[in-house]
Design a protein around this motif. Structure first.
Motif, mmCIF file in Angstrom:
data_model
loop_
_atom_site.group_PDB
_atom_site.id
_atom_site.type_symbol
_atom_site.label_atom_id
_atom_site.label_comp_id
_atom_site.label_asym_id
_atom_site.label_seq_id
_atom_site.Cartn_x
_atom_site.Cartn_y
_atom_site.Cartn_z
ATOM 1 N N VAL A 42 -41.763 16.089 -30.625
ATOM 2 C CA VAL A 42 -41.142 17.110 -29.780
ATOM 3 C C VAL A 42 -39.676 16.731 -29.544
ATOM 4 O O VAL A 42 -39.337 15.549 -29.518
ATOM 5 N N PRO A 43 -38.796 17.725 -29.391
ATOM 6 C CA PRO A 43 -37.397 17.391 -29.097
ATOM 7 C C PRO A 43 -37.267 16.774 -27.713
ATOM 8 O O PRO A 43 -37.918 17.200 -26.768
ATOM 9 N N ILE A 44 -36.430 15.748 -27.611
ATOM 10 C CA ILE A 44 -36.178 15.061 -26.340
ATOM 11 C C ILE A 44 -34.691 15.159 -26.040
ATOM 12 O O ILE A 44 -33.854 14.845 -26.885
ATOM 13 N N ARG A 45 -34.366 15.595 -24.853
ATOM 14 C CA ARG A 45 -32.966 15.729 -24.425
ATOM 15 C C ARG A 45 -32.653 14.652 -23.386
ATOM 16 O O ARG A 45 -33.412 14.454 -22.443
ATOM 17 N N ILE A 46 -31.524 13.959 -23.564
ATOM 18 C CA ILE A 46 -31.049 12.980 -22.574
ATOM 19 C C ILE A 46 -29.625 13.349 -22.200
ATOM 20 O O ILE A 46 -28.746 13.440 -23.067
ATOM 21 N N HIS A 47 -29.395 13.599 -20.910
ATOM 22 C CA HIS A 47 -28.070 13.925 -20.405
ATOM 23 C C HIS A 47 -27.568 12.743 -19.577
ATOM 24 O O HIS A 47 -28.326 12.139 -18.812
ATOM 25 N N PHE A 48 -26.287 12.434 -19.723
ATOM 26 C CA PHE A 48 -25.694 11.307 -19.012
ATOM 27 C C PHE A 48 -24.688 11.830 -17.989
ATOM 28 O O PHE A 48 -23.879 12.715 -18.275
ATOM 29 N N LYS A 49 -24.793 11.276 -16.793
ATOM 30 C CA LYS A 49 -23.933 11.707 -15.694
ATOM 31 C C LYS A 49 -23.190 10.491 -15.151
ATOM 32 O O LYS A 49 -23.800 9.474 -14.814
ATOM 33 N N ALA A 50 -21.881 10.611 -15.099
ATOM 34 C CA ALA A 50 -21.075 9.504 -14.596
ATOM 35 C C ALA A 50 -21.287 9.334 -13.103
ATOM 36 O O ALA A 50 -21.302 10.317 -12.349
ATOM 37 N N ALA A 51 -21.493 8.091 -12.683
ATOM 38 C CA ALA A 51 -21.690 7.810 -11.254
ATOM 39 C C ALA A 51 -20.395 8.083 -10.500
ATOM 40 O O ALA A 51 -19.295 7.771 -10.966
ATOM 41 N N GLU A 52 -20.527 8.698 -9.323
ATOM 42 C CA GLU A 52 -19.351 9.051 -8.533
ATOM 43 C C GLU A 52 -18.793 7.816 -7.829
ATOM 44 O O GLU A 52 -19.533 6.996 -7.288
ATOM 45 N N ASN A 53 -17.463 7.719 -7.809
ATOM 46 C CA ASN A 53 -16.771 6.632 -7.120
ATOM 47 C C ASN A 53 -16.307 7.140 -5.757
ATOM 48 O O ASN A 53 -15.442 8.018 -5.675
ATOM 49 N N PRO A 54 -16.890 6.636 -4.676
ATOM 50 C CA PRO A 54 -16.519 7.163 -3.339
ATOM 51 C C PRO A 54 -15.070 6.890 -2.968
ATOM 52 O O PRO A 54 -14.542 7.503 -2.051
ATOM 53 N N PHE A 55 -14.403 5.950 -3.643
ATOM 54 C CA PHE A 55 -13.022 5.595 -3.304
ATOM 55 C C PHE A 55 -12.008 6.216 -4.251
ATOM 56 O O PHE A 55 -10.828 5.930 -4.169
ATOM 57 N N GLU A 56 -12.507 7.092 -5.164
ATOM 58 C CA GLU A 56 -11.617 7.600 -6.201
ATOM 59 C C GLU A 56 -10.482 8.439 -5.631
ATOM 60 O O GLU A 56 -9.333 8.339 -6.075
ATOM 61 N N ASN A 57 -10.787 9.281 -4.650
ATOM 62 C CA ASN A 57 -9.767 10.190 -4.107
ATOM 63 C C ASN A 57 -9.083 9.666 -2.846
ATOM 64 O O ASN A 57 -8.281 10.383 -2.235
ATOM 65 N N ARG A 58 -9.413 8.453 -2.447
ATOM 66 C CA ARG A 58 -8.804 7.908 -1.245
ATOM 67 C C ARG A 58 -7.409 7.376 -1.565
ATOM 68 O O ARG A 58 -7.214 6.673 -2.551
ATOM 69 N N LYS A 59 -6.436 7.731 -0.731
ATOM 70 C CA LYS A 59 -5.075 7.257 -0.946
ATOM 71 C C LYS A 59 -4.944 5.766 -0.670
ATOM 72 O O LYS A 59 -5.607 5.230 0.221
ATOM 73 N N LYS A 60 -4.128 5.150 -1.453
ATOM 74 C CA LYS A 60 -3.908 3.735 -1.241
ATOM 75 C C LYS A 60 -3.140 3.488 0.058
ATOM 76 O O LYS A 60 -2.228 4.235 0.421
#
Length: 475
Positions: free
Chosen positions: A455-473
């Motif tokens: 049977v066909p098997i589908r695997i989707h990959f999702k990048a883990a979110e970075n909680p500090f990505e949008n925080r200003k330095k």
């Protein structure tokens, strides 16, 4: 449905157009070429307040019983015998022909109620053909335009008068007193993602039969049904419409779709063949299991492999049937060779079930049906999140994801997001950098460790979110 109606008439009078009008969908192929319809096709019709079963048939022609047209006429006569009422369609624009008069006499002898329909009555100069229809002796013709939907109220009144109000409007069952069952598919994931539902062996199953022309698809279905329901013969490309038939196998309802033979795309030039192939593709998308019929005497043509790949890309579960097994001289040696070629030439469907059969003699049909049921069970399979994450952790220990640009990719979490076909989501770092070879490793591991062959098997990959990505330095 309360009663059954067959649409008959000579070729190219608009029977399939009227059929599509009554069912409210473009189910039957329609073209200006005479003789498009060959098999009889049933459908659920709705005409104002009438509900009934309608049967589209091939054009009636006078010819010998051994010819293709003669076999088509036999299918039409079977539909007349099956129906409670016949709609005899004539072309008001072209006028009556000797063929119309011949078949008008045939319908009179049948003893069944007949409604005479003068189609294409919207055309200029159709009055002469309309009045000529009175000479058939089948009562007053009903002028309609199947293409534009004109005259449908008059057609409704004529059907009620011919069949009787008791048959036309049977007493309806009080739906409030009936018990309503909810199928497992109607229950969403909110019921609990860790629950592995049991396979419902009573649920109706939709199966499409596909393959190259003259592989024996219609003969196979006729053998399942035990009757000559579908048109067959030595000529390639007999089937044009995708015809559905229902039957029971060990108490389970099976809805099987016969489809037109699918040739290489470069060879499909005629408009009618393109319509037939498009109809076959719709049947594949509607089905749950697709049986690809190979000719065992010339298996694994390039087109065979392309059809299998098409079915898997559509996400359908596939089963291979090596037909015409009665023509194979050394079955054991040939079977071993075919199994080796199946594994080698179809790596994307590793473990796909392949069954030798003979539609002509009935050999292997029970094994084929069992393979269909087993494959459907896998196609509907759900695996709990806990098991998947334990498997993911163990798999990474055995073979860690590669380091790309000196940075290791981490697979953090895995869950099954859907079945039919099985699809999984893995949360990971740098999902876009994961190489295709490691995706194949995960797919093959899932297939082997959780017993999901073919049977066909589908695997989707999702990048883990970075909680500090949008925080200003901070300054």
């Amino acid at each position: 449905m309360s009663f059954t109606v067959a649409i008959v008439g000579r070729p190219n009078v608009g029977k399939s157009t009227l059929f599509n009008r009554l069912v409210g969908k473009k189910l039957a192929l329609v073209d200006d070429t005479p003789g498009v319809t060959r098999d009889r096709r049933p459908g659920d019709a709705k005409l104002i307040d009438l509900r009934f079963t309608i049967i589209d048939t091939a054009g009636l022609e006078e010819t010998g019983p051994d010819t293709l047209e003669g076999r088509m006429r036999a299918q039409t006569e079977a539909a007349i015998d099956e129906a409670d009422l016949t709609l005899f369609v004539v072309d008001a624009k072209a006028g009556l022909t000797p063929l119309d008069k011949t078949f008008g006499e045939l319908l009179r002898r049948s003893g069944k109620p007949v409604v005479l329909v003068a189609n294409k009555s919207e055309a200029k100069g159709s009055d002469g053909g309309f009045y000529d229809a009175f000479t058939l002796g089948l009562g007053e013709p009903v002028p309609v335009s199947a293409e534009h939907g004109q005259g449908m109220i008059d057609l409704r009144d004529a059907i009620v008068a011919a069949i009787g109000e008791e048959r036309a409007f049977p007493e309806e069952i009080d739906e409030a007193e009936t018990n309503v069952r909810v199928s497992p598919d109607e229950v969403g994931d909110e019921a609990g993602e860790d629950i592995e539902p049991e396979y419902d062996e009573t649920k109706p199953l939709r199966v499409a039969i596909v393959g190259r022309p003259n592989a024996g698809k219609s003969t196979l279905i006729n053998r399942f049904l035990g009757e000559d329901r579908l048109l067959t013969g030595p000529e390639a490309g007999i089937t044009r419409d995708s015809i559905s038939v229902e039957w029971d196998w060990r108490g389970r309802t099976i809805k099987m779709f016969d489809t037109a033979g699918m040739r290489r795309k470069a060879r499909v030039q005629e408009k009618l063949e393109k319509l037939s192939v498009a109809d076959a593709l719709r049947a594949i998308r509607f089905a749950e299991i697709v049986v690809i019929v190979f000719d065992a005497t010339i298996p694994f043509e390039k087109q065979d492999l392309q059809i299998v790949d098409l079915v898997l890309r559509e996400g359908r579960a596939a089963v291979i049937a090596f037909n015409k097994w009665d023509l194979v001289e050394d079955p054991q040696a040939v079977l071993a060779e075919l199994r080796e070629k199946t594994d080698r030439l179809l790596p994307q469907a590793r473990g796909i079930r392949a069954v030798p059969i003979s539609g002509q003699t009935g050999y292997g049909l029970d094994k084929l049906m069992q393979a269909i049921i087993d494959t459907d069970r896998i196609w509907n399979k759900r695996i709990s999140t806990a098991k998947l994450n334990r498997w993911l952790e163990h798999t990474q220990v055995q073979h860690p994801p590669p380091a790309v640009s000196g940075r290791r990719i981490k697979l953090k979490y895995m869950t099954q997001v859907k079945a039919r076909p099985p699809a999984f989501m893995i949360s990971c770092t740098r999902a876009d950098a994961l190489p295709e070879s490691y995706v194949r490793y995960l797919t093959n591991g899932l297939r082997a460790d959780f017993d999901m062959p073919g049977v066909p098997i589908r695997i989707h990959f999702k990048a883990a979110e970075n909680p500090f990505e949008n925080r200003k330095k901070k300054r």
